[in-house]
Write a protein that holds these residues in place. Structure first.
Motif, PDB file in Angstrom:
ATOM      1  N   MET A 290      55.979  16.518  37.843  1.00  0.00           N
ATOM      2  CA  MET A 290      54.772  15.566  39.016  1.00  0.00           C
ATOM      3  C   MET A 290      55.008  17.289  40.548  1.00  0.00           C
ATOM      4  O   MET A 290      55.324  17.952  40.123  1.00  0.00           O
ATOM      5  CB  MET A 290      55.854  14.984  39.494  1.00  0.00           C
ATOM      6  N   PRO A 291      53.153  16.675  40.760  1.00  0.00           N
ATOM      7  CA  PRO A 291      53.714  17.732  41.594  1.00  0.00           C
ATOM      8  C   PRO A 291      54.664  17.697  42.384  1.00  0.00           C
ATOM      9  O   PRO A 291      55.324  16.518  43.066  1.00  0.00           O
ATOM     10  CB  PRO A 291      52.081  17.467  42.253  1.00  0.00           C
ATOM     11  N   SER A 292      55.258  18.710  43.672  1.00  0.00           N
ATOM     12  CA  SER A 292      56.086  18.975  44.331  1.00  0.00           C
ATOM     13  C   SER A 292      57.318  18.240  43.844  1.00  0.00           C
ATOM     14  O   SER A 292      57.829  18.306  44.787  1.00  0.00           O
ATOM     15  CB  SER A 292      55.666  18.049  45.292  1.00  0.00           C
TER      16      SER A 292
ATOM     17  N   LYS B 130      59.062  23.092  41.156  1.00  0.00           N
ATOM     18  CA  LYS B 130      59.017  24.062  40.152  1.00  0.00           C
ATOM     19  C   LYS B 130      58.588  25.109  40.062  1.00  0.00           C
ATOM     20  O   LYS B 130      58.954  26.255  39.521  1.00  0.00           O
ATOM     21  CB  LYS B 130      57.571  23.233  39.101  1.00  0.00           C
TER      22      LYS B 130
ATOM     23  N   ASP C 271      49.712  27.841  39.619  1.00  0.00           N
ATOM     24  CA  ASP C 271      48.058  27.309  40.562  1.00  0.00           C
ATOM     25  C   ASP C 271      47.868  29.002  42.112  1.00  0.00           C
ATOM     26  O   ASP C 271      47.321  28.975  42.083  1.00  0.00           O
ATOM     27  CB  ASP C 271      49.278  26.840  41.800  1.00  0.00           C
TER      28      ASP C 271
ATOM     29  N   ILE D 243      43.166  25.377  46.790  1.00  0.00           N
ATOM     30  CA  ILE D 243      43.269  23.980  45.420  1.00  0.00           C
ATOM     31  C   ILE D 243      42.204  23.083  46.384  1.00  0.00           C
ATOM     32  O   ILE D 243      41.141  22.511  45.589  1.00  0.00           O
ATOM     33  CB  ILE D 243      44.240  24.450  44.564  1.00  0.00           C
TER      34      ILE D 243
ATOM     35  N   GLU E 254      42.039  26.127  35.887  1.00  0.00           N
ATOM     36  CA  GLU E 254      43.837  25.694  35.230  1.00  0.00           C
ATOM     37  C   GLU E 254      43.935  25.846  34.244  1.00  0.00           C
ATOM     38  O   GLU E 254      44.546  27.220  33.238  1.00  0.00           O
ATOM     39  CB  GLU E 254      43.804  24.670  35.387  1.00  0.00           C
TER      40      GLU E 254
ATOM     41  N   GLY F 280      48.922  19.147  36.826  1.00  0.00           N
ATOM     42  CA  GLY F 280      48.279  18.523  35.756  1.00  0.00           C
ATOM     43  C   GLY F 280      48.192  19.074  34.411  1.00  0.00           C
ATOM     44  O   GLY F 280      47.524  18.808  33.487  1.00  0.00           O
TER      45      GLY F 280
HETATM   46  O1  LIG Z   1      49.282  17.780  39.704  1.00  0.00           O
HETATM   47  C1  LIG Z   1      48.178  17.770  39.601  1.00  0.00           C
HETATM   48  O2  LIG Z   1      47.536  17.436  38.928  1.00  0.00           O
HETATM   49  C2  LIG Z   1      48.272  19.200  40.430  1.00  0.00           C
HETATM   50  C3  LIG Z   1      49.345  19.278  40.717  1.00  0.00           C
HETATM   51  C4  LIG Z   1      49.415  21.224  41.843  1.00  0.00           C
HETATM   52  O3  LIG Z   1      50.647  21.640  41.523  1.00  0.00           O
HETATM   53  P1  LIG Z   1      51.746  21.840  41.882  1.00  0.00           P
HETATM   54  O4  LIG Z   1      52.362  20.222  40.804  1.00  0.00           O
HETATM   55  O5  LIG Z   1      52.751  22.845  42.018  1.00  0.00           O
HETATM   56  O6  LIG Z   1      52.173  20.770  43.466  1.00  0.00           O
HETATM   57  C5  LIG Z   1      47.852  21.532  41.966  1.00  0.00           C
HETATM   58  O7  LIG Z   1      47.911  22.371  40.130  1.00  0.00           O
HETATM   59  C6  LIG Z   1      46.820  20.488  41.746  1.00  0.00           C
HETATM   60  O8  LIG Z   1      47.077  20.075  42.868  1.00  0.00           O
HETATM   61  C7  LIG Z   1      47.063  19.513  40.887  1.00  0.00           C
END
Ligand SMILES: O=C(O)C1=C[C@@H](OP(=O)(O)O)[C@@H](O)[C@H](O)C1
Ligand SMILES: Nc1ncnc2c1ncn2[C@@H]1O[C@H](COP(=O)(O)OP(=O)(O)O)[C@@H](O)[C@H]1O
Ligand SMILES: [Mg+2]
Length: 420
Positions: A265-267, A270, A289, A300, A316, A336
């Motif tokens: 998941m984002p944040s 990773k 990223d 982004i 990406e 993502g």
């Molecule tokens: O989960 C996502 O879809 C995304 C996560 C982000 O990366 P992080 O997972 O490093 O935050 C970045 O690629 C973008 O904002 C989209």
């Protein structure tokens, strides 16, 4: 030079690493670009024992006083031992290939075997297939010679073969993604073997896996096995457990060469955990990223604002394909990445994937992440993506303690993944 390798180009050879891991002697790479240089080297014979690679496996036979019968029958020598000034030639490539087949339980008895390619390794692998009882061994070429019974790639699909062996450089780094055989249309396949080992899984092997072929393996174990058997000739002694040595070195080499990709998941951490883990593993840290931003020149949120999510995903994917074919990297992915199957395929070709699992309530809302707009958005996203992360990952790494805890858990998971 005491021990080493000769060939015209040796830039990407793993032989030095393998031999030095195996025996502790010094092993030198000795590129000899021209035939004159190769001949001069063999006349001087200032070495204890050498391996030989392209294009000199046949040439060295002229200088050998003794040639092992299997090497003679195959028409290639890859191992030369200098005994009191006389050169003894062997072929351990066929032993290496036989080991690869045995280690994966490939049964040749009564089978129809397709060998892709007509180069040097064709004879080596066809000798093994015949030794192991293959009923028919057919050769496939882009320019088939009908008089020799060779098949085109189209004809090969309808050949009724159970086993496919690739001996061509198709799909080899840096030209990854190339494959001329439509294995999805060959329902009777039992095994697909590729002598190419970089990437770990060539396009042919990925396709075979996707088609559900029970055995789909690349050539790294063959490379290691031929080296182990060559070392036995070099030192005139047998290893107590040659298969064990081959397994140990193959695992160590894969751990060293392959990428480790962090998904989640984002944040979820990773980038943070990835940076620390890269240091521990001695791998180059790449944040995909950051690479997207570097290549595009915009942030982004600006890419999302201008081109929407689809525009971002295309960028990406481009960066994923670019880095995933390289090796020895820690790849910190965007959250993502699992939304496009092609990304996962690219990452799997030369690496393992770890799912960094951070509790939902610890994830950050906002923070330059357009899709993490609220707690509800994160909750919905997690419900959708969790099954995808789990399906794609080779292991799940909890990130609910400190960053150091997560790094330690990842190291443990990698030990397990690379233990066999
Ligand atoms: O989960 C996502 O879809 C995304 C996560 C982000 O990366 P992080 O997972 O490093 O935050 C970045 O690629 C973008 O904002 C989209
Ligand atoms: N185990 C942890 N303990 C405390 N903070 C963490 C931990 N893992 C990640 N973080 C914090 O969470 C935030 C997001 O981490 P980041 O590495 O940017 O995530 P990602 O790359 O997955 O989006 C950062 O501020 C980071 O310091
Ligand atoms: Mg990140």
């Amino acid at each position: 030079m005491e021990y080493g390798l000769i060939g015209s180009k040796l830039g990407h050879s793993y032989s030095k690493i393998i031999h030095e891991m195996l025996c502790g002697y010094r092993y030198d790479l000795c590129p000899l670009p021209t035939e004159e240089e190769a001949r001069a080297f063999l006349i001087r014979r200032q070495f204890k024992a050498i391996n030989v690679t392209i294009p000199y496996k046949r040439l060295v036979m002229e200088y050998c006083t003794y040639i092992d019968p299997r090497a003679k029958a195959i028409g290639a020598v890859n191992t030369v031992v200098n005994k009191n000034g006389l050169l003894y030639g062997y072929n351990t490539d066929h032993l290496g290939f036989a080991h690869l087949c045995d280690a994966h339980g490939v049964d040749f008895a009564g089978r129809t075997v397709l060998i892709l390619g007509t180069g040097g390794t064709h004879n080596t692998t066809s000798a093994v297939a015949r030794d192991k009882g293959a009923a028919r061994v057919l050769t496939v070429s882009r320019t088939p010679d009908a008089a020799k019974g060779q098949l085109s790639y189209e004809e090969a699909v309808a050949s009724g073969a159970q086993i496919v062996i690739n001996t061509t450089p198709a799909g080899m780094y840096p030209n990854v993604g190339v494959c001329s055989l439509d294995v999805a249309k060959m329902p009777g396949l039992e095994a697909v073997l590729d002598v190419v080992y970089n990437p770990d899984k060539t396009e042919l092997i990925l396709r075979a896996e996707e088609a559900g072929v029970p055995v789909a393996v690349g050539g790294l174990e063959m490379l290691v096995a031929q080296a182990v058997y060559a070392a036995e000739s070099f030192l005139s002694r047998k290893f107590d457990d040659a298969a064990g040595e081959i397994g140990r070195i193959t695992a160590a080499l894969r751990r060293d060469m392959l990428n480790v990709a962090l998904i989640g998941m984002p944040s979820s951490g990773k980038s943070t955990v990835g940076r620390a883990l890269a240091e521990k593993l001695g791998k180059k840290f790449i944040d995909l990223d950051e690479e997207i931003v570097k290549a595009d020149g915009r942030s982004i949120p600006d890419i999302f604002a201008a081109e929407g999510e689809d525009g971002f995903r295309a960028k990406e994917s481009a960066q994923t394909v670019r880095f995933a074919k390289e090796g020895r990297q820690l790849l910190s992915c965007g959250g993502g990445i699992i939304k496009r199957g092609g990304n996962l395929r690219a990452l799997h070709q030369n690496g393992v994937l770890l799912f960094l699992d951070r509790p939902l309530d610890a994830l950050t809302v906002g923070g330059g992440r357009p899709l993490s707009s609220s707690t509800e958005a994160l909750k919905k996203m997690e419900a959708e993506r969790r099954p995808l992360y789990l399906a794609a990952a080779d292991a799940v790494i909890p990130n609910s303690g400190t960053v150091e805890d997560a790094v330690a858990a990842a190291m443990e998971a990698l030990d397990e993944i690379f233990s066999h």
